[in-house]
Design a protein around this motif. Structure first.
Motif, PDB file in Angstrom:
ATOM      1  N   MET A  27      80.943   7.536  60.697  1.00 33.89           N
ATOM      2  CA  MET A  27      82.040   6.659  61.123  1.00 33.89           C
ATOM      3  C   MET A  27      82.853   7.298  62.247  1.00 33.89           C
ATOM      4  SD  MET A  27      83.489   5.198  57.551  1.00 33.89           S
ATOM      5  CE  MET A  27      82.574   4.056  56.533  1.00 33.89           C
ATOM      6  N   ARG A  28      83.178   8.558  62.075  1.00 32.46           N
ATOM      7  CA  ARG A  28      83.985   9.265  63.084  1.00 32.46           C
ATOM      8  C   ARG A  28      83.237   9.351  64.410  1.00 32.46           C
ATOM      9  NH1 ARG A  28      84.245  14.531  61.209  1.00 32.46           N
ATOM     10  NH2 ARG A  28      82.425  14.885  62.495  1.00 32.46           N
ATOM     11  N   ASP A  29      81.980   9.760  64.366  1.00 36.12           N
ATOM     12  CA  ASP A  29      81.205   9.954  65.597  1.00 36.12           C
ATOM     13  C   ASP A  29      80.953   8.652  66.354  1.00 36.12           C
ATOM     14  OD1 ASP A  29      81.138  12.624  64.921  1.00 36.12           O
ATOM     15  OD2 ASP A  29      79.019  12.623  64.327  1.00 36.12           O
ATOM     16  N   ASN A  30      80.878   7.542  65.625  1.00 41.37           N
ATOM     17  CA  ASN A  30      80.587   6.250  66.252  1.00 41.37           C
ATOM     18  C   ASN A  30      81.816   5.355  66.403  1.00 41.37           C
ATOM     19  OD1 ASN A  30      77.496   6.036  66.600  1.00 41.37           O
ATOM     20  ND2 ASN A  30      77.777   6.968  64.590  1.00 41.37           N
ATOM     21  N   HIS A  31      82.978   5.881  66.023  1.00 44.09           N
ATOM     22  CA  HIS A  31      84.248   5.150  66.143  1.00 44.09           C
ATOM     23  C   HIS A  31      84.182   3.789  65.451  1.00 44.09           C
ATOM     24  CE1 HIS A  31      85.324   8.224  69.047  1.00 44.09           C
ATOM     25  NE2 HIS A  31      84.190   7.961  69.692  1.00 44.09           N
ATOM     26  N   ILE A  32      83.705   3.814  64.195  1.00 44.52           N
ATOM     27  CA  ILE A  32      83.599   2.578  63.414  1.00 44.52           C
ATOM     28  C   ILE A  32      84.240   2.776  62.043  1.00 44.52           C
ATOM     29  CG2 ILE A  32      81.557   1.659  64.571  1.00 44.52           C
ATOM     30  CD1 ILE A  32      79.815   2.875  62.418  1.00 44.52           C
ATOM     31  N   ARG A  33      84.600   1.673  61.401  1.00 40.48           N
ATOM     32  CA  ARG A  33      85.235   1.751  60.082  1.00 40.48           C
ATOM     33  C   ARG A  33      84.439   1.079  58.984  1.00 40.48           C
ATOM     34  NH1 ARG A  33      91.152  -0.349  60.578  1.00 40.48           N
ATOM     35  NH2 ARG A  33      89.938  -2.219  60.932  1.00 40.48           N
ATOM     36  N   HIS A  34      83.390   0.372  59.346  1.00 42.95           N
ATOM     37  CA  HIS A  34      82.549  -0.344  58.386  1.00 42.95           C
ATOM     38  C   HIS A  34      81.093  -0.047  58.695  1.00 42.95           C
ATOM     39  CE1 HIS A  34      86.301  -2.593  58.836  1.00 42.95           C
ATOM     40  NE2 HIS A  34      86.170  -2.866  57.554  1.00 42.95           N
ATOM     41  N   VAL A  35      80.332   0.314  57.663  1.00 45.24           N
ATOM     42  CA  VAL A  35      78.920   0.652  57.865  1.00 45.24           C
ATOM     43  C   VAL A  35      78.068  -0.125  56.858  1.00 45.24           C
ATOM     44  CG1 VAL A  35      77.203   2.508  57.873  1.00 45.24           C
ATOM     45  CG2 VAL A  35      79.514   2.976  58.670  1.00 45.24           C
ATOM     46  N   PRO A  36      77.094  -0.896  57.352  1.00 42.98           N
ATOM     47  CA  PRO A  36      76.170  -1.559  56.434  1.00 42.98           C
ATOM     48  C   PRO A  36      75.315  -0.516  55.713  1.00 42.98           C
ATOM     49  CG  PRO A  36      75.941  -2.415  58.686  1.00 42.98           C
ATOM     50  CD  PRO A  36      76.817  -1.213  58.746  1.00 42.98           C
ATOM     51  N   VAL A  37      75.073  -0.742  54.429  1.00 44.54           N
ATOM     52  CA  VAL A  37      74.224   0.152  53.638  1.00 44.54           C
ATOM     53  C   VAL A  37      72.894  -0.565  53.439  1.00 44.54           C
ATOM     54  CG1 VAL A  37      73.985   1.416  51.468  1.00 44.54           C
ATOM     55  CG2 VAL A  37      76.260   1.108  52.489  1.00 44.54           C
ATOM     56  N   VAL A  38      71.815   0.098  53.843  1.00 44.37           N
ATOM     57  CA  VAL A  38      70.492  -0.506  53.753  1.00 44.37           C
ATOM     58  C   VAL A  38      69.558   0.357  52.922  1.00 44.37           C
ATOM     59  CG1 VAL A  38      70.681  -1.734  55.948  1.00 44.37           C
ATOM     60  CG2 VAL A  38      69.724   0.551  55.914  1.00 44.37           C
ATOM     61  N   SER A  39      68.653  -0.312  52.252  1.00 42.25           N
ATOM     62  CA  SER A  39      67.581   0.354  51.520  1.00 42.25           C
ATOM     63  C   SER A  39      66.290  -0.190  52.109  1.00 42.25           C
ATOM     64  CB  SER A  39      67.685   0.045  50.029  1.00 42.25           C
ATOM     65  OG  SER A  39      66.681   0.716  49.313  1.00 42.25           O
ATOM     66  N   GLY A  40      65.585   0.639  52.856  1.00 42.29           N
ATOM     67  CA  GLY A  40      64.452   0.150  53.631  1.00 42.29           C
ATOM     68  C   GLY A  40      64.993  -0.736  54.732  1.00 42.29           C
ATOM     69  N   LYS A  41      64.536  -1.979  54.768  1.00 42.28           N
ATOM     70  CA  LYS A  41      65.053  -2.941  55.750  1.00 42.28           C
ATOM     71  C   LYS A  41      65.999  -3.954  55.103  1.00 42.28           C
ATOM     72  CE  LYS A  41      61.334  -2.706  59.050  1.00 42.28           C
ATOM     73  NZ  LYS A  41      60.426  -3.463  59.907  1.00 42.28           N
ATOM     74  N   ARG A  42      66.336  -3.717  53.846  1.00 45.70           N
ATOM     75  CA  ARG A  42      67.155  -4.674  53.095  1.00 45.70           C
ATOM     76  C   ARG A  42      68.617  -4.232  53.044  1.00 45.70           C
ATOM     77  NH1 ARG A  42      65.901  -6.761  47.010  1.00 45.70           N
ATOM     78  NH2 ARG A  42      67.556  -8.300  47.000  1.00 45.70           N
ATOM     79  N   LEU A  43      69.515  -5.146  53.386  1.00 49.93           N
ATOM     80  CA  LEU A  43      70.947  -4.893  53.297  1.00 49.93           C
ATOM     81  C   LEU A  43      71.350  -4.916  51.829  1.00 49.93           C
ATOM     82  CD1 LEU A  43      73.734  -4.610  54.727  1.00 49.93           C
ATOM     83  CD2 LEU A  43      73.851  -7.117  54.657  1.00 49.93           C
ATOM     84  N   VAL A  44      71.956  -3.819  51.353  1.00 52.37           N
ATOM     85  CA  VAL A  44      72.355  -3.756  49.943  1.00 52.37           C
ATOM     86  C   VAL A  44      73.862  -3.653  49.766  1.00 52.37           C
ATOM     87  CG1 VAL A  44      70.155  -2.845  49.122  1.00 52.37           C
ATOM     88  CG2 VAL A  44      71.949  -1.253  49.828  1.00 52.37           C
ATOM     89  N   GLY A  45      74.594  -3.376  50.845  1.00 52.38           N
ATOM     90  CA  GLY A  45      76.030  -3.270  50.701  1.00 52.38           C
ATOM     91  C   GLY A  45      76.734  -2.921  51.985  1.00 52.38           C
ATOM     92  N   LEU A  46      78.019  -2.604  51.848  1.00 51.64           N
ATOM     93  CA  LEU A  46      78.870  -2.255  52.972  1.00 51.64           C
ATOM     94  C   LEU A  46      79.851  -1.193  52.494  1.00 51.64           C
ATOM     95  CD1 LEU A  46      79.659  -3.211  55.918  1.00 51.64           C
ATOM     96  CD2 LEU A  46      81.478  -4.477  54.787  1.00 51.64           C
ATOM     97  N   ILE A  47      79.991  -0.110  53.257  1.00 48.18           N
ATOM     98  CA  ILE A  47      80.976   0.909  52.922  1.00 48.18           C
ATOM     99  C   ILE A  47      81.993   0.985  54.053  1.00 48.18           C
ATOM    100  CG2 ILE A  47      79.628   2.858  53.854  1.00 48.18           C
ATOM    101  CD1 ILE A  47      80.812   4.443  51.342  1.00 48.18           C
ATOM    102  N   THR A  48      83.250   1.147  53.678  1.00 45.36           N
ATOM    103  CA  THR A  48      84.332   1.178  54.661  1.00 45.36           C
ATOM    104  C   THR A  48      85.010   2.536  54.650  1.00 45.36           C
ATOM    105  OG1 THR A  48      86.041   0.461  53.110  1.00 45.36           O
ATOM    106  CG2 THR A  48      84.768  -1.279  54.225  1.00 45.36           C
ATOM    107  N   ASP A  49      85.821   2.773  55.674  1.00 48.10           N
ATOM    108  CA  ASP A  49      86.585   4.014  55.710  1.00 48.10           C
ATOM    109  C   ASP A  49      87.528   4.102  54.511  1.00 48.10           C
ATOM    110  OD1 ASP A  49      88.131   1.911  56.752  1.00 48.10           O
ATOM    111  OD2 ASP A  49      89.257   3.232  58.092  1.00 48.10           O
TER     112      ASP A  49
END
Length: 89
Positions: A27-49
């Motif tokens: 998050m810090r290196d990419n200047h973002i606060r929300h990151v999609p969580v994926v397992s393989g190619k499937r979206l399984v969640g979202l984690i925030t700062d």
């Protein structure tokens, strides 16, 4: 203005196995606060700062900085991100 002007073409993602420290750095290196969580190619969640902050030790803790860093580096994000519900019609 088209959305494509503002959107990122390379999406930054995390996996459930990543640690809190790794996601915090991502998050810090990419200047973002929300990151999609994926397992393989499937979206399984979202984690925030906020999720990362709430999972880390309280500022009032008696842990040393080294102990906090160890905890962040060894704790996976598995239990801390919002899961995406799959609806089947």
């Amino acid at each position: 203005m088209h959305v494509s002007v503002m959107m990122h073409k390379q999406v930054v993602t995390a996996t459930p196995e990543m640690t809190l420290a790794e996601v915090q750095r991502l998050m810090r290196d990419n200047h973002i606060r929300h990151v999609p969580v994926v397992s393989g190619k499937r979206l399984v969640g979202l984690i925030t700062d906020r999720d990362v902050r709430e999972a880390s030790a309280s500022p009032a803790t008696t842990l040393t900085r080294g102990e906090i860093a160890y905890q962040m580096a060894t704790t996976s994000i598995k239990g801390f991100f919002a899961r995406i519900l799959e609806l089947v019609y």
